[in-house]
Write a protein that holds these residues in place. Structure first.
Motif, PDB file in Angstrom:
ATOM      1  N   GLU A 230      -0.603  -6.324   0.017  1.00  0.00           N
ATOM      2  CA  GLU A 230       0.218  -5.452   0.853  1.00  0.00           C
ATOM      3  C   GLU A 230       0.805  -6.182   2.062  1.00  0.00           C
ATOM      4  OE1 GLU A 230      -2.662  -4.691  -0.417  1.00  0.00           O
ATOM      5  OE2 GLU A 230      -2.885  -2.559  -0.865  1.00  0.00           O
TER       6      GLU A 230
ATOM      7  N   GLU B  98      10.293   5.135  -3.236  1.00  0.00           N
ATOM      8  CA  GLU B  98       8.840   5.143  -3.283  1.00  0.00           C
ATOM      9  C   GLU B  98       8.290   5.527  -1.930  1.00  0.00           C
ATOM     10  OE1 GLU B  98       6.306   2.055  -5.108  1.00  0.00           O
ATOM     11  OE2 GLU B  98       8.249   1.253  -5.695  1.00  0.00           O
ATOM     12  N   LYS B 100       5.177   5.698   0.379  1.00  0.00           N
ATOM     13  CA  LYS B 100       3.805   5.224   0.512  1.00  0.00           C
ATOM     14  C   LYS B 100       3.241   5.825   1.786  1.00  0.00           C
ATOM     15  CE  LYS B 100       4.349   0.924  -1.924  1.00  0.00           C
ATOM     16  NZ  LYS B 100       4.543  -0.522  -1.787  1.00  0.00           N
ATOM     17  N   GLU B 139       2.703   7.740  -3.287  1.00  0.00           N
ATOM     18  CA  GLU B 139       1.475   6.962  -3.392  1.00  0.00           C
ATOM     19  C   GLU B 139       0.767   6.975  -2.053  1.00  0.00           C
ATOM     20  OE1 GLU B 139       1.205   2.715  -5.038  1.00  0.00           O
ATOM     21  OE2 GLU B 139       3.196   3.448  -5.545  1.00  0.00           O
ATOM     22  N   VAL B 141      -1.456   4.654   0.446  1.00  0.00           N
ATOM     23  CA  VAL B 141      -1.849   3.264   0.648  1.00  0.00           C
ATOM     24  C   VAL B 141      -2.825   3.179   1.802  1.00  0.00           C
ATOM     25  CG1 VAL B 141       0.191   2.149  -0.284  1.00  0.00           C
ATOM     26  CG2 VAL B 141       0.148   2.832   2.118  1.00  0.00           C
TER      27      VAL B 141
END
Ligand SMILES: Cc1cc2nc3c(=O)[nH]c(=O)nc-3n(C[C@H](O)[C@H](O)[C@H](O)COP(=O)(O)O)c2cc1C
Lengths: 595, 176
Positions: A230, B98, B100, B139, B141
């Motif tokens: 990440e 997307e 996150k 998502e 994270v």
């Protein structure tokens, strides 16, 4: 100026471009250099600009401010008052970086150079005495002496365990194998910590230099830095740094004319918390699933590819050149205890924490070991925002514990924090105010680890699931009378029987909250009440008829259309249709929405 | 999350050719082969190889698995094990945008859970799902290191700070 990820969010890239442009327009190119550096730490006030050599600090700079800084400060040496840091208490403006309270109590041994170095330029690092420690070591010490020095410095691992680094090196040197590996751990799995990233992005050469010294000490020729997937910017910066080190002959064959040969490569992690653990990390380096193994044989003897392997956290590596540059006496002057005979005898040097949560000055802080938690939270961190009460501070990441007000005078020290039921960990420090529910926090960490458990051993896989189930039922108001005892027993079993430290530390958040905040558990279980107003099943949003002045703001934001009331009249929430999204609570400026 | 359902949905999307860049298996194999040669077909580099394959296609297409297993001489089951063990890998295509959502500790104590509820309400998707029009996927994270502006979320490469149930719409509308 800082161009780390945190400041980028605050628009630092635009500020940087504006500076380059304005300096060019003002024809100051010969006298002024605009540098994009790594993290300065004071993320709360980004984007940060420091003007050297005076060290004038400008906070929350926007691109439109740049022209003024250039024309006033750079051309006429005058400060732009409105961009200076303002002391929240006295309202005074502070000119110099070092005088700002956030920096005053810090000891920036590892991060100090971050405001001066362009991480993508090796000559900057060299200009700040970079690679001098390595040269000194290669010229004047044999490997045994190097290891002895590290042992005497009392340096202990910054990745969580706090194992004395020198002792680890000594075992690796003694171990028999065809070759030895050294690894830098930048997997940084702790959710709420980002200091390893900041070192990689801000001062990558300090890690490389540390690894070089380590390689010389243990006789390794191959090094690997394992970086979290990440962190794309960290990977980029490290890659550049390694390339430049090769170009300068600081990596590769016959380094600085000595017999030392050393190569470093980068490996990107796959996003699994457990891969921060040594054996799991090595398994994944070999292209396998990142499952830990039992450590009957330590990884310093049989690690990567069954060869002796030294694994250290990147912050540990970054400490190494500092020790050799300034000497053991200097290093041991910071910290607690006495390590002259035994490296386990104290905690030396500094530690970087990422100070986050309900705190005024969010950011990265580097403090000498031994400073109290209270000093960090109140003097550096500036206390709790919004006049709220402090409730707990959590250190050590998911494996750590929550400490209450009564423990705030504890010093930052590996052993003392462990005694209190928490741990140093890798450096996350999360401050929680009165609006935080401790049962919910314990639940959060257990859920995190339940998801991250690799599933190899049963106590961790099933035990954490059971813990999570019990905590879920408590937060949903279905707690039973024996639940506290059950939590305790289950925790002890998990601690005693798990294969790796993920499992054996996982119940810490539960046990420490039970130890210090048992009352909250009892409220949830017996009274079906969440005192902090967090657990959804146990709260109701209501509008206080006296405080409501009918501003209609809550009516407009309610996604469930469950609020009734005309403008300038008292509003009412219909409990049957309320979905408890918290929107009304958030927008009400008159404190009329209660929970 | 219903694993079976998501996988079969991923396959359906593949069949429908949602991603035109992998219109033919040969094209896919050519691309994968060039990634493999970067790593000298070294099977210990399998994680890095999978990362690159994913960077190329946005996810790990089924056909790539068979091809990789054959070329690297690794049993399919081990490849599949790795791809499902590490969180970085996904077996289904994602939406064009997307989301996150950071659920690090700082974001959690500052209310990330309420933001998640709001996203679910707004877009009708849970964590791990993609909207039917393939516009958004969601998502969770771990810490993205922006704790100073918690709760934070990323949409594609942009980080948005201090998001809340109330301000969420404004953020999402930029991408609609
Ligand atoms: C579940 C788990 C996760 C870990 N995650 C990390 C991590 O993210 N970074 C790290 O440096 N060490 C991590 N560790 C600690 C490592 O196993 C190892 O002790 C450390 O990297 C050794 O370096 P040090 O002595 O310099 O601390 C973790 C350990 C466990 C059990």
């Amino acid at each position: 100026m800082c161009t780390d990820t945190g400041c980028r969010v605050c628009g630092s890239t635009g500020v940087y471009e504006a500076f380059v442009e304005e300096v060019r327009k003002a024809r100051l190119g010969r006298r002024v250099e605009v540098k994009a550096t790594g993290c300065h730490g004071y993320c709360e006030k980004g984007a940060l600009v420091v003007i050297h050599p005076e060290k004038i600090l400008y906070v929350q700079v926007k691109p439109k401010d740049v022209a003024e800084i250039v024309s006033k400060t750079l051309k006429r040496c005058a400060v732009v008052k409105r961009l200076l840091y303002k002391d929240p208490e006295s309202g005074e403006r502070i000119v110099h970086e070092g005088d700002v309270p956030f920096y005053q109590k810090q000891m920036r041994v590892l991060f100090g150079n971050n405001t001066r170095i362009d991480p993508c330029d090796i000559t900057d690092y060299i200009a700040c005495d970079g690679y001098q420690a390595l040269r000194g070591v290669l010229e004047t010490m044999n490997p045994r002496k190097v290891i002895e020095t590290v042992i005497r410095s009392g340096l202990r691992g910054r990745g969580g365990g706090g194992f004395p680094t020198g002792i680890k090196w000594r075992s690796a040197r003694k171990a028999k194998g065809e070759r030895t590996y050294v690894i830098g751990n930048a997997d940084e799995g702790d959710p709420g910590a980002f200091m390893d990233r900041s070192i990689c992005e801000g001062n990558p050469h300090s890690i490389i230099e540390g690894m070089l010294i380590g390689a010389y000490a243990v006789g390794a020729e191959e090094g690997i830095i394992y970086v979290r997937d990440e962190y794309p910017l960290a990977v980029e910066t490290l890659t550049t740094a390694i390339t430049q080190a090769y170009e300068c002959g600081l990596l590769g064959r016959r380094i600085l004319g000595s017999a030392l040969t050393f190569d470093i490569s980068i490996m990107r992690g796959g996003g699994a918390f457990v891969c921060g653990e040594s054996t799991a990390l090595m398994a994944s380096l070999e292209g396998k699933m990142g499952e830990p193994r039992a450590k009957y044989i330590h990884t310093v003897e049989k690690g990567l590819w069954n060869q002796p392997t030294v694994l250290n956290n990147v912050e540990t590596w970054a400490n190494v050149p500092r020790i050799f540059l300034h000497g053991v006496d200097w290093y041991t002057s910071m910290g607690t205890g006495d390590v002259s005979h035994d490296p386990w005898g104290g905690s030396k040097g500094t530690k970087v924490f990422s100070l986050v949560g309900n705190i005024n000055n969010t950011g990265l802080v580097e403090v000498p070991m031994g400073i109290s938690l209270r000093e960090i939270i109140y003097e550096i961190g500036g206390g709790i925002p919004g006049g709220k009460e402090f409730k707990a501070v959590q250190t050590g990441g998911p494996s750590g514990g929550c400490l209450p007000e009564s423990q705030l005078d504890l010093p930052v020290d590996f052993d003392r924090l462990t005694e209190a039921g928490s741990m140093m960990g890798s450096g996350g420090m999360i401050v929680m105010d009165e609006d935080t529910c401790m049962v919910d926090v314990a639940h959060y960490f257990v859920d995190f680890l339940k998801d991250e458990s690799c599933g190899k051993c049963l106590p961790c896989r099933e035990g954490l699931r059971a813990l999570s189930e019990i905590l879920t039922r408590i937060t949903e108001g279905n707690g039973r009378s024996g639940d506290i005892k059950l939590l305790q027993e289950l925790s002890e079993t998990i601690i005693g029987t798990s294969l790796c430290a993920l499992g054996s530390t996982a119940p810490n958040p539960v046990l420490s909250t039970l130890r210090y905040f048992k009352k909250e558990y009892i409220s949830h279980i017996r009274d079906k009440r969440c005192p902090a107003g967090v657990c959804k099943a146990l709260i109701q949003y209501r509008i206080d008829a006296i405080a409501c002045n009918g501003c209609h703001a809550c009516f407009k934001v309610c996604p469930a259309d469950c609020i009734t009331g005309e403008a300038k009249e008292i509003h009412v929430i219909d409990q049957d249709t309320c979905i408890k999204c918290g929107s009304c609570y958030e927008v009400c400026r008159f404190d009329a929405v209660k929970r | 999350m219903d694993v079976k359902k998501t996988i079969s949905r991923g396959m359906k999307m593949e069949l429908e050719g949602v991603y035109p860049d992998r219109s033919s298996d040969e094209a896919l194999e050519r691309k994968v082969e060039s990634i493999l040669s970067l790593y000298g077909h070294d099977s210990s580099q399998v994680i890095a190889i999978l990362q690159d394959v994913q960077a190329e296609f946005g996810y790990l297409p089924q056909t790539a698995f068979h091809f990789l297993a054959e070329r690297l001489g690794i049993p399919l089951v081990r490849l599949y094990g790795i791809a499902t063990f590490f969180k970085a890998f996904r077996l289904t295509p994602r939406g064009r945008h997307e989301i996150k959502l950071c659920t690090g500790t700082a974001c959690h104590v500052r209310g990330a859970e309420l933001v998640k509820d709001a996203i679910t309400r707004e877009l009708g998707i849970e964590v791990g799902q993609t909207t039917d029009d393939l516009a958004f996927s969601l998502e969770k994270v771990r810490c993205i290191g922006c704790c100073g502006i918690a709760p934070a979320m990323m949409v594609n490469k942009d980080v948005h700070g201090k998001v809340s149930a109330v301000t969420l719409n404004k953020v999402l509308s930029k991408y609609k």
